[in-house]
Structures are given as C-alpha cells and as structure tokens.
Design a protein around this motif. Structure first.
Motif, mmCIF file in Angstrom:
data_model
loop_
_atom_site.group_PDB
_atom_site.id
_atom_site.type_symbol
_atom_site.label_atom_id
_atom_site.label_comp_id
_atom_site.label_asym_id
_atom_site.label_seq_id
_atom_site.Cartn_x
_atom_site.Cartn_y
_atom_site.Cartn_z
ATOM 1 N N ILE A 1 20.459 -9.262 -5.448
ATOM 2 C CA ILE A 1 20.080 -10.673 -5.270
ATOM 3 C C ILE A 1 18.644 -10.885 -5.733
ATOM 4 N N ASP A 2 17.762 -9.937 -5.403
ATOM 5 C CA ASP A 2 16.353 -10.060 -5.781
ATOM 6 C C ASP A 2 16.174 -10.052 -7.297
ATOM 7 N N SER A 3 17.011 -9.271 -7.998
ATOM 8 C CA SER A 3 16.909 -9.219 -9.457
ATOM 9 C C SER A 3 17.291 -10.552 -10.100
ATOM 10 N N ARG A 4 18.085 -11.361 -9.407
ATOM 11 C CA ARG A 4 18.503 -12.671 -9.937
ATOM 12 C C ARG A 4 17.578 -13.807 -9.512
ATOM 13 N N PHE A 5 17.099 -13.733 -8.285
ATOM 14 C CA PHE A 5 16.353 -14.868 -7.736
ATOM 15 C C PHE A 5 14.874 -14.573 -7.494
ATOM 16 N N GLY A 6 14.467 -13.315 -7.574
ATOM 17 C CA GLY A 6 13.055 -12.989 -7.392
ATOM 18 C C GLY A 6 12.529 -13.354 -6.025
ATOM 19 N N ILE A 7 13.154 -12.809 -4.985
ATOM 20 C CA ILE A 7 12.778 -13.163 -3.612
ATOM 21 C C ILE A 7 11.582 -12.350 -3.131
ATOM 22 N N ARG A 8 11.561 -11.056 -3.464
ATOM 23 C CA ARG A 8 10.587 -10.138 -2.869
ATOM 24 C C ARG A 8 9.143 -10.447 -3.266
ATOM 25 N N GLU A 9 8.892 -10.687 -4.538
ATOM 26 C CA GLU A 9 7.527 -10.825 -5.029
ATOM 27 C C GLU A 9 6.782 -12.027 -4.444
ATOM 28 N N PRO A 10 7.341 -13.253 -4.512
ATOM 29 C CA PRO A 10 6.598 -14.405 -3.949
ATOM 30 C C PRO A 10 6.504 -14.389 -2.427
ATOM 31 N N HIS A 11 7.335 -13.584 -1.768
ATOM 32 C CA HIS A 11 7.298 -13.518 -0.305
ATOM 33 C C HIS A 11 6.830 -12.149 0.181
ATOM 34 N N LYS A 12 5.972 -11.523 -0.629
ATOM 35 C CA LYS A 12 5.513 -10.179 -0.313
ATOM 36 C C LYS A 12 4.785 -10.134 1.031
ATOM 37 N N LYS A 13 3.994 -11.175 1.314
ATOM 38 C CA LYS A 13 3.241 -11.187 2.568
ATOM 39 C C LYS A 13 4.157 -11.273 3.782
ATOM 40 N N PHE A 14 5.349 -11.889 3.585
ATOM 41 C CA PHE A 14 6.294 -12.002 4.693
ATOM 42 C C PHE A 14 6.996 -10.667 4.954
ATOM 43 N N PHE A 15 7.345 -9.973 3.877
ATOM 44 C CA PHE A 15 8.074 -8.712 4.020
ATOM 45 C C PHE A 15 7.153 -7.537 4.353
ATOM 46 N N GLN A 16 5.889 -7.624 3.964
ATOM 47 C CA GLN A 16 4.955 -6.522 4.174
ATOM 48 C C GLN A 16 3.798 -7.013 5.035
ATOM 49 N N ARG A 17 3.931 -6.848 6.332
ATOM 50 C CA ARG A 17 2.908 -7.292 7.260
ATOM 51 C C ARG A 17 2.460 -6.129 8.132
ATOM 52 N N PRO A 18 1.181 -6.111 8.509
ATOM 53 C CA PRO A 18 0.717 -5.046 9.398
ATOM 54 C C PRO A 18 1.342 -5.180 10.787
ATOM 55 N N LEU A 19 1.720 -4.061 11.367
ATOM 56 C CA LEU A 19 2.352 -4.055 12.685
ATOM 57 C C LEU A 19 1.481 -3.299 13.668
ATOM 58 N N PRO A 20 1.486 -3.710 14.930
ATOM 59 C CA PRO A 20 0.711 -2.996 15.951
ATOM 60 C C PRO A 20 1.185 -1.548 16.079
ATOM 61 N N GLN A 21 0.267 -0.652 16.401
ATOM 62 C CA GLN A 21 0.615 0.755 16.521
ATOM 63 C C GLN A 21 1.495 1.042 17.724
ATOM 64 N N ASN A 22 1.365 0.220 18.762
ATOM 65 C CA ASN A 22 2.108 0.481 19.995
ATOM 66 C C ASN A 22 3.444 -0.260 20.056
ATOM 67 N N MET A 23 3.993 -0.669 18.906
ATOM 68 C CA MET A 23 5.274 -1.372 18.905
ATOM 69 C C MET A 23 6.393 -0.458 19.380
ATOM 70 N N ASN A 24 7.351 -1.060 20.111
ATOM 71 C CA ASN A 24 8.531 -0.338 20.580
ATOM 72 C C ASN A 24 9.727 -1.285 20.531
ATOM 73 N N TYR A 25 10.849 -0.835 21.080
ATOM 74 C CA TYR A 25 12.072 -1.641 20.981
ATOM 75 C C TYR A 25 12.005 -2.941 21.772
ATOM 76 N N SER A 26 11.066 -3.046 22.714
ATOM 77 C CA SER A 26 10.949 -4.294 23.467
ATOM 78 C C SER A 26 10.504 -5.455 22.576
ATOM 79 N N TYR A 27 9.893 -5.133 21.426
ATOM 80 C CA TYR A 27 9.482 -6.172 20.490
ATOM 81 C C TYR A 27 10.681 -6.765 19.743
#
Length: 215
Positions: A8-34
């Motif tokens: 789908i990405d090869s046809r519509f180019g979703i990943r590149e313009p939404h890179k900030k949405f897909f690649q975000r910093p996460l807290p170190q103490n994240m667990n399944y409760s999140y």
C-alpha cells in the motif's frame, strides 16, 4: 501485515509524509498498561462497526423494535454474533476507559501540560456511559423499559429544573415512542459524532505533546 502495508505504501506513499507519526520517542518505562487506551479505542471501533450492521435491521418504533431485535437474533445470518459483539464491546469499552484513566492518574500523566487531555478523557467516559444508557432502551422489552423509567426519573429530582430536564430526556412526561426515537437518535448519531470529535482531540494532543513517561 508488513508486506501488505509495504505494498500500500508503494502506491500511496503513506510512510514518508507521516514519518513523525510512525516514529516517535517513547518513554523508557513503558509497559503493557500503556495499551489500555488503544484497547478502548479498538472496542469503540468494534462497537461502531457492529452498530452500523444492527441499524440495517433494527426498526425504532414501539410496534416493531422488539420484533426486529428478535429477528436479528434468530433470522439474520450471524445476527446474534453481531449483537453480542456490540453489547460486549460497549460494556468492555467502559471498563477499559476506567482502567486507562486509572493508569493515567497513577502515573500523574494528567498534570500540565496534559490537563486538557485528561478532561477529554473524562468526556469520553461520560459519552460512553450515555451511549450505554441510550442503547439499553432500544430492545424495547420490559427490562429495558423499566430501567429507563427509573434512570430518567432521576433527572426529575434535579432542583428547580428537574421537570424540564425530565421532559427533555423523555420527550414528554412518560417513556413512550417519542423517548425511543429520541434515544435511538442520540445512540446512533449524536453521541458517536461527539465521541469521534473528542477522540480526535485526545489523539491530537497525544501526538503533539508526546506520550507521558509518568512521574
């Protein structure tokens, strides 16, 4: 799923313009409760999708409402399954919103600058409870009728404005066909739209502010 997304990405180019949405910093103490908020959102989507399917066969009238529910359960292909999924996803939605709110409270994630996100979460809980209450009347059986009579009667106990609020909720002095139509409209149109707006605001603030790492 990765290969499907890549196609789908090869046809519509979703990943590149939404890179900030897909690649975000996460807290170190994240667990399944999140994941509790994500589970609640998934349950909302299931409830909405099954609700659309039920609306195809449900008839919101005093004479046909109960009959249409029986028809869904006994005659419509997999109707009993869709109705059960709708019921349980709605119930579990309330549970997981409460668990999500508890996690946010324990972690202190409601503190500034995320206080408005906490308010949005509270509104989400209120709207989910209102959706459950309005949906409870729709089968139009004895249990649903008398539960609605008792529930709406509480509005009449509000000082000064009690009678006005009671008439506003019921559409008249008694629970009747007008109440059924009013609750049906709230359940399938007004409340879902409000919920969608609040969820958009909620997710938008999370995206802008990032995921809180807690105290």
């Amino acid at each position: 799923m990765s290969s499907v997304f890549n196609w789908i990405d090869s046809r519509f180019g979703i990943r590149e313009p939404h890179k900030k949405f897909f690649q975000r910093p996460l807290p170190q103490n994240m667990n399944y409760s999140y994941c509790l908020g994500g589970i609640a959102f998934t349950l909302y989507l299931i409830s909405a999708a099954t609700g659309v399917l039920l609306a195809v066969y449900y008839v919101p009238s005093v004479d046909e409402a109960y009959k249409s529910v029986i028809r869904i359960n006994e005659e419509v292909f997999l109707g009993w399954l869709v109705r059960s999924m709708h019921k349980w996803s709605a119930n579990l939605l309330v549970v997981f919103i409460m668990l999500h709110a508890l996690r946010v409270f324990v972690n202190g994630s409601y503190r500034p600058p995320r206080e408005l996100n906490w308010v949005a979460g509270v509104f989400t809980f209120v709207l989910s409870m209102a959706s459950g209450f309005t949906g409870y009347l729709l089968p139009w059986d004895q249990k649903a009728y008398w539960a609605t009579v008792v529930g709406t009667s509480m509005a009449g106990t509000i000082p000064v404005a009690g009678t006005v609020v009671l008439y506003l909720v019921r559409g008249g002095p008694d629970v009747d066909g007008t109440t059924l139509i009013r609750f049906y409209s709230m359940h399938i149109l007004i409340l879902p739209l409000l919920m969608a707006v609040i969820l958009w605001l909620h997710f938008h603030m999370v995206k802008r502010q990032g995921i809180s790492g807690g105290m």
